[in-house]
Motif scaffolding. Structure first.
Motif, PDB file in Angstrom:
ATOM      1  N   TYR A 171     -46.315 -29.176  32.327  1.00  0.00           N
ATOM      2  CA  TYR A 171     -45.053 -28.474  32.148  1.00  0.00           C
ATOM      3  C   TYR A 171     -44.610 -27.728  33.402  1.00  0.00           C
ATOM      4  O   TYR A 171     -43.747 -26.860  33.333  1.00  0.00           O
ATOM      5  CB  TYR A 171     -45.164 -27.483  30.984  1.00  0.00           C
ATOM      6  N   SER A 172     -45.176 -28.074  34.528  1.00  0.00           N
ATOM      7  CA  SER A 172     -44.860 -27.340  35.746  1.00  0.00           C
ATOM      8  C   SER A 172     -43.379 -27.415  36.111  1.00  0.00           C
ATOM      9  O   SER A 172     -42.836 -26.489  36.701  1.00  0.00           O
ATOM     10  CB  SER A 172     -45.713 -27.868  36.908  1.00  0.00           C
ATOM     11  N   ASN A 173     -42.714 -28.517  35.755  1.00  0.00           N
ATOM     12  CA  ASN A 173     -41.291 -28.677  36.076  1.00  0.00           C
ATOM     13  C   ASN A 173     -40.421 -28.765  34.833  1.00  0.00           C
ATOM     14  O   ASN A 173     -39.295 -29.256  34.905  1.00  0.00           O
ATOM     15  CB  ASN A 173     -41.088 -29.930  36.936  1.00  0.00           C
ATOM     16  N   CYS A 174     -40.922 -28.305  33.711  1.00  0.00           N
ATOM     17  CA  CYS A 174     -40.175 -28.388  32.449  1.00  0.00           C
ATOM     18  C   CYS A 174     -39.651 -27.007  32.072  1.00  0.00           C
ATOM     19  O   CYS A 174     -40.434 -26.102  31.766  1.00  0.00           O
ATOM     20  CB  CYS A 174     -41.063 -28.941  31.339  1.00  0.00           C
ATOM     21  N   TYR A 175     -38.326 -26.869  32.101  1.00  0.00           N
ATOM     22  CA  TYR A 175     -37.695 -25.614  31.710  1.00  0.00           C
ATOM     23  C   TYR A 175     -36.537 -25.915  30.753  1.00  0.00           C
ATOM     24  O   TYR A 175     -35.837 -26.918  30.894  1.00  0.00           O
ATOM     25  CB  TYR A 175     -37.168 -24.856  32.924  1.00  0.00           C
ATOM     26  N   PHE A 176     -36.345 -25.028  29.796  1.00  0.00           N
ATOM     27  CA  PHE A 176     -35.239 -25.153  28.849  1.00  0.00           C
ATOM     28  C   PHE A 176     -34.135 -24.202  29.323  1.00  0.00           C
ATOM     29  O   PHE A 176     -33.930 -23.121  28.773  1.00  0.00           O
ATOM     30  CB  PHE A 176     -35.709 -24.798  27.440  1.00  0.00           C
ATOM     31  N   ASN A 177     -33.418 -24.638  30.354  1.00  0.00           N
ATOM     32  CA  ASN A 177     -32.508 -23.744  31.055  1.00  0.00           C
ATOM     33  C   ASN A 177     -31.311 -23.298  30.227  1.00  0.00           C
ATOM     34  O   ASN A 177     -30.731 -22.243  30.504  1.00  0.00           O
ATOM     35  CB  ASN A 177     -32.020 -24.410  32.343  1.00  0.00           C
ATOM     36  N   LEU A 178     -30.929 -24.082  29.222  1.00  0.00           N
ATOM     37  CA  LEU A 178     -29.752 -23.743  28.414  1.00  0.00           C
ATOM     38  C   LEU A 178     -30.110 -23.278  27.005  1.00  0.00           C
ATOM     39  O   LEU A 178     -29.231 -22.910  26.236  1.00  0.00           O
ATOM     40  CB  LEU A 178     -28.807 -24.947  28.328  1.00  0.00           C
ATOM     41  N   LEU A 179     -31.388 -23.285  26.666  1.00  0.00           N
ATOM     42  CA  LEU A 179     -31.819 -22.940  25.314  1.00  0.00           C
ATOM     43  C   LEU A 179     -31.548 -21.464  25.024  1.00  0.00           C
ATOM     44  O   LEU A 179     -31.985 -20.579  25.762  1.00  0.00           O
ATOM     45  CB  LEU A 179     -33.305 -23.236  25.156  1.00  0.00           C
ATOM     46  N   GLN A 180     -30.820 -21.216  23.915  1.00  0.00           N
ATOM     47  CA  GLN A 180     -30.429 -19.857  23.570  1.00  0.00           C
ATOM     48  C   GLN A 180     -30.937 -19.392  22.212  1.00  0.00           C
ATOM     49  O   GLN A 180     -31.159 -18.203  22.008  1.00  0.00           O
ATOM     50  CB  GLN A 180     -28.894 -19.736  23.586  1.00  0.00           C
ATOM     51  N   ASP A 181     -31.102 -20.324  21.280  1.00  0.00           N
ATOM     52  CA  ASP A 181     -31.417 -19.946  19.905  1.00  0.00           C
ATOM     53  C   ASP A 181     -32.534 -20.839  19.371  1.00  0.00           C
ATOM     54  O   ASP A 181     -32.403 -22.061  19.364  1.00  0.00           O
ATOM     55  CB  ASP A 181     -30.156 -20.082  19.033  1.00  0.00           C
ATOM     56  N   VAL A 182     -33.629 -20.222  18.913  1.00  0.00           N
ATOM     57  CA  VAL A 182     -34.771 -20.969  18.378  1.00  0.00           C
ATOM     58  C   VAL A 182     -35.142 -20.382  17.021  1.00  0.00           C
ATOM     59  O   VAL A 182     -35.241 -19.161  16.873  1.00  0.00           O
ATOM     60  CB  VAL A 182     -35.993 -20.891  19.321  1.00  0.00           C
ATOM     61  N   VAL A 200     -42.041 -21.837  24.712  1.00  0.00           N
ATOM     62  CA  VAL A 200     -40.583 -21.681  24.725  1.00  0.00           C
ATOM     63  C   VAL A 200     -40.178 -20.378  25.414  1.00  0.00           C
ATOM     64  O   VAL A 200     -39.260 -20.352  26.243  1.00  0.00           O
ATOM     65  CB  VAL A 200     -40.038 -21.724  23.281  1.00  0.00           C
ATOM     66  N   LEU A 201     -40.842 -19.280  25.101  1.00  0.00           N
ATOM     67  CA  LEU A 201     -40.496 -17.992  25.700  1.00  0.00           C
ATOM     68  C   LEU A 201     -40.692 -18.000  27.218  1.00  0.00           C
ATOM     69  O   LEU A 201     -39.885 -17.437  27.962  1.00  0.00           O
ATOM     70  CB  LEU A 201     -41.344 -16.878  25.083  1.00  0.00           C
ATOM     71  N   ALA A 202     -41.738 -18.658  27.661  1.00  0.00           N
ATOM     72  CA  ALA A 202     -42.062 -18.652  29.087  1.00  0.00           C
ATOM     73  C   ALA A 202     -41.147 -19.545  29.908  1.00  0.00           C
ATOM     74  O   ALA A 202     -41.058 -19.377  31.136  1.00  0.00           O
ATOM     75  CB  ALA A 202     -43.513 -19.078  29.285  1.00  0.00           C
ATOM     76  N   ARG A 203     -40.436 -20.474  29.254  1.00  0.00           N
ATOM     77  CA  ARG A 203     -39.669 -21.466  30.005  1.00  0.00           C
ATOM     78  C   ARG A 203     -38.213 -21.568  29.565  1.00  0.00           C
ATOM     79  O   ARG A 203     -37.587 -22.606  29.734  1.00  0.00           O
ATOM     80  CB  ARG A 203     -40.369 -22.824  29.921  1.00  0.00           C
TER      81      ARG A 203
END
Length: 254
Positions: A171-182, A200-203
């Motif tokens: 997951y070194s290059n995996c980010y949820f840049n637009l994720l707002q609601d979980v 999820v919180l970390a990325r």
């Protein structure tokens, strides 16, 4: 009317509507196959007693919503058509999968699948006792990470053995840049959910709120468990300084 006649009649009706944009089939008993040409179809919603044995849509490039729910898995289902439908629908923005379709799709899902247009992902009925269903969840999250804004997952399993699925991925290059609601809902199988929340919180640098709901089996004697969960949530690293975590407990034992 015999099943095959009904199926042919429905396919002819749909194919006779070349400008069809919305197809919804709800509990069409005995209907097992869809093989139609609807080049402008945007919304596909299927629900029924059993999983449909096959869906073949010719050039489904305009699909922006896929919703697949079934009460039971059915017999002799080939998972390939489900995977093919997702892979052949590059513009889907909203994806809803129910328990039976999750079980079928998880039978052979691979991490390299990409769903780059997905903005809303909902998985209703993941079994955390099944490693392959956890793997599917991570695959879908990973494949939709670039544009995902809302993620909802519900787990129906009770006791669970912790699965070390997250260790499989880089997951070194995996980010949820637009994720707002979980939104994450579980019964008592909270440990795998905590690992998922930590990821999820970390990325998720744009995250606004994460709601974690636990219940359906826990009771007031589990106060120490609830306190432990609360402490874990508070100590998790957050990529978004404004991210809020809402921890809810449903006491349904009364």
């Amino acid at each position: 009317m015999p099943t095959h006649i009904f199926s042919c009649a429905l396919e002819s009706l749909i194919s006779g509507c070349p400008l069809l944009t919305n197809l919804q089939l709800s509990y069409c008993s005995g209907f097992e196959h869809i093989d139609v040409s609807a080049p402008f179809l945007q919304f596909l919603m299927i629900e029924g007693d059993e999983v449909i044995k096959s869906i073949c849509l010719k050039e489904p490039h305009d699909l922006i919503l896929i919703q697949l729910f079934a009460d039971g898995p059915g017999d002799n289902i080939d998972r390939a058509w489900v995977a093919d439908l997702l892979e052949d629908s590059p513009n889907v923005e909203r994806l809803f999968l129910g328990t039976s379709y999750i079980k079928i799709l998880s039978a052979g899902f691979y991490p390299q699948v990409e769903l780059r247009a997905i903005k809303y992902l909902e998985l209703d009925g993941v079994d955390f006792n099944e490693a392959r269903e956890l793997l599917l969840t991570i695959c879908l999250l990973h494949g939709s990470s670039s544009n995902l804004e809302t993620f909802t997952i519900k787990c129906n399993s009770m006791a669970v053995e912790l699965q070390q699925i997250l260790d499989v991925f880089d997951y070194s290059n995996c980010y949820f840049n637009l994720l707002q609601d979980v939104k994450i809902t579980v019964k008592t199988s909270y440990k795998p959910a905590l690992d998922l929340i930590r990821l999820v919180l970390a990325r998720s640098p744009a995250l606004k709120i994460l709601t974690f709901r636990v219940g359906l089996g826990l009771n007031r004697s589990d106060a120490s468990v609830l306190l432990s969960i609360s402490c874990d949530l508070l100590q998790m690293d957050r990529a978004s300084p404004r991210a809020k975590v809402k921890f809810l407990y449903d006491d349904l034992s009364e």
